[in-house]
Design a protein around this motif. Structure first.
Motif, mmCIF file in Angstrom:
data_model
loop_
_atom_site.group_PDB
_atom_site.id
_atom_site.type_symbol
_atom_site.label_atom_id
_atom_site.label_comp_id
_atom_site.label_asym_id
_atom_site.label_seq_id
_atom_site.Cartn_x
_atom_site.Cartn_y
_atom_site.Cartn_z
ATOM 1 N N ARG A 79 0.814 -1.214 0.000
ATOM 2 C CA ARG A 79 0.000 0.000 0.000
ATOM 3 C C ARG A 79 0.850 1.269 0.000
ATOM 4 O O ARG A 79 0.462 2.284 -0.572
ATOM 5 N N THR A 80 2.019 1.225 0.644
ATOM 6 C CA THR A 80 2.868 2.414 0.708
ATOM 7 C C THR A 80 3.597 2.669 -0.610
ATOM 8 O O THR A 80 4.308 3.658 -0.734
ATOM 9 N N ARG A 81 3.432 1.800 -1.580
ATOM 10 C CA ARG A 81 3.978 2.010 -2.932
ATOM 11 C C ARG A 81 2.946 2.649 -3.860
ATOM 12 O O ARG A 81 3.293 3.210 -4.888
ATOM 13 N N HIS A 82 1.664 2.514 -3.501
ATOM 14 C CA HIS A 82 0.590 2.886 -4.424
ATOM 15 C C HIS A 82 -0.339 3.973 -3.913
ATOM 16 O O HIS A 82 -0.971 4.647 -4.710
ATOM 17 N N LEU A 83 -0.450 4.152 -2.597
ATOM 18 C CA LEU A 83 -1.371 5.142 -2.028
ATOM 19 C C LEU A 83 -0.589 6.295 -1.410
ATOM 20 O O LEU A 83 0.332 6.064 -0.622
ATOM 21 N N THR A 84 -0.963 7.514 -1.761
ATOM 22 C CA THR A 84 -0.278 8.680 -1.230
ATOM 23 C C THR A 84 -0.910 9.176 0.063
ATOM 24 O O THR A 84 -0.472 10.177 0.616
ATOM 25 N N ASN A 85 -1.899 8.489 0.555
ATOM 26 C CA ASN A 85 -2.609 8.878 1.763
ATOM 27 C C ASN A 85 -1.639 9.007 2.943
ATOM 28 O O ASN A 85 -0.845 8.115 3.206
ATOM 29 N N VAL A 86 -1.721 10.115 3.652
ATOM 30 C CA VAL A 86 -0.806 10.374 4.765
ATOM 31 C C VAL A 86 -0.920 9.314 5.842
ATOM 32 O O VAL A 86 0.087 8.839 6.379
ATOM 33 N N CYS A 87 -2.138 8.909 6.177
ATOM 34 C CA CYS A 87 -2.330 7.894 7.230
ATOM 35 C C CYS A 87 -1.725 6.538 6.837
ATOM 36 O O CYS A 87 -1.232 5.824 7.677
ATOM 37 N N VAL A 88 -1.766 6.206 5.562
ATOM 38 C CA VAL A 88 -1.184 4.946 5.086
ATOM 39 C C VAL A 88 0.335 4.997 5.189
ATOM 40 O O VAL A 88 0.980 4.044 5.587
ATOM 41 N N ASN A 89 0.928 6.119 4.830
ATOM 42 C CA ASN A 89 2.391 6.228 4.750
ATOM 43 C C ASN A 89 3.062 6.677 6.046
ATOM 44 O O ASN A 89 4.275 6.601 6.164
ATOM 45 N N ARG A 90 2.289 7.097 7.018
ATOM 46 C CA ARG A 90 2.845 7.638 8.257
ATOM 47 C C ARG A 90 3.778 6.672 8.967
ATOM 48 O O ARG A 90 4.857 7.017 9.411
ATOM 49 N N GLY A 91 3.418 5.410 9.095
ATOM 50 C CA GLY A 91 4.218 4.455 9.848
ATOM 51 C C GLY A 91 5.217 3.673 9.004
ATOM 52 O O GLY A 91 5.881 2.767 9.512
ATOM 53 N N ALA A 92 5.353 4.015 7.719
ATOM 54 C CA ALA A 92 6.263 3.278 6.833
ATOM 55 C C ALA A 92 7.712 3.558 7.193
ATOM 56 O O ALA A 92 8.050 4.600 7.739
ATOM 57 N N GLN A 93 8.570 2.612 6.882
ATOM 58 C CA GLN A 93 10.000 2.747 7.149
ATOM 59 C C GLN A 93 10.644 3.673 6.159
ATOM 60 O O GLN A 93 10.595 3.573 5.029
#
Length: 93
Positions: A79-93
């Protein structure tokens, strides 16, 4: 909606197997514009106050959102490769 309920499928046949009854389907952009190998979107706000003559006010501030991980069409589960949503990407490494 914080990315809740968004699912990516690489085969149309997998859509009918997904849980839930309500669906909104969208054709995925397979070759998006990328910055540093990452998908992005731009948010800007405008106000149209008249149609004739066309009068448009553009808010001074805008926002650019990026995916946390590099785009890879072969990995639709990331999901962190395809969605720019802040909540999705917040916890990504």
């Amino acid at each position: 909606s914080k990315g809740v309920g968004i699912k990516l499928f690489d085969r149309l046949s997998h859509v009918s197997d997904a849980k839930g009854t309500g669906r909104v389907l969208q054709k995925y952009c397979e070759r998006p514009y990328l910055i540093n190998r990452r998908k992005f979107d731009l948010r800007l706000w405008v106000l149209v106050t008249d149609w004739s003559p066309l009068t448009v006010w553009v808010y001074d501030d805008c926002m650019a959102r990026f995916c946390a991980d590099a785009f890879d069409l072969g990995d639709v589960s990331g999901r962190t490769r395809h969605l720019t949503n802040v909540c999705v990407n917040r916890g990504a490494q």
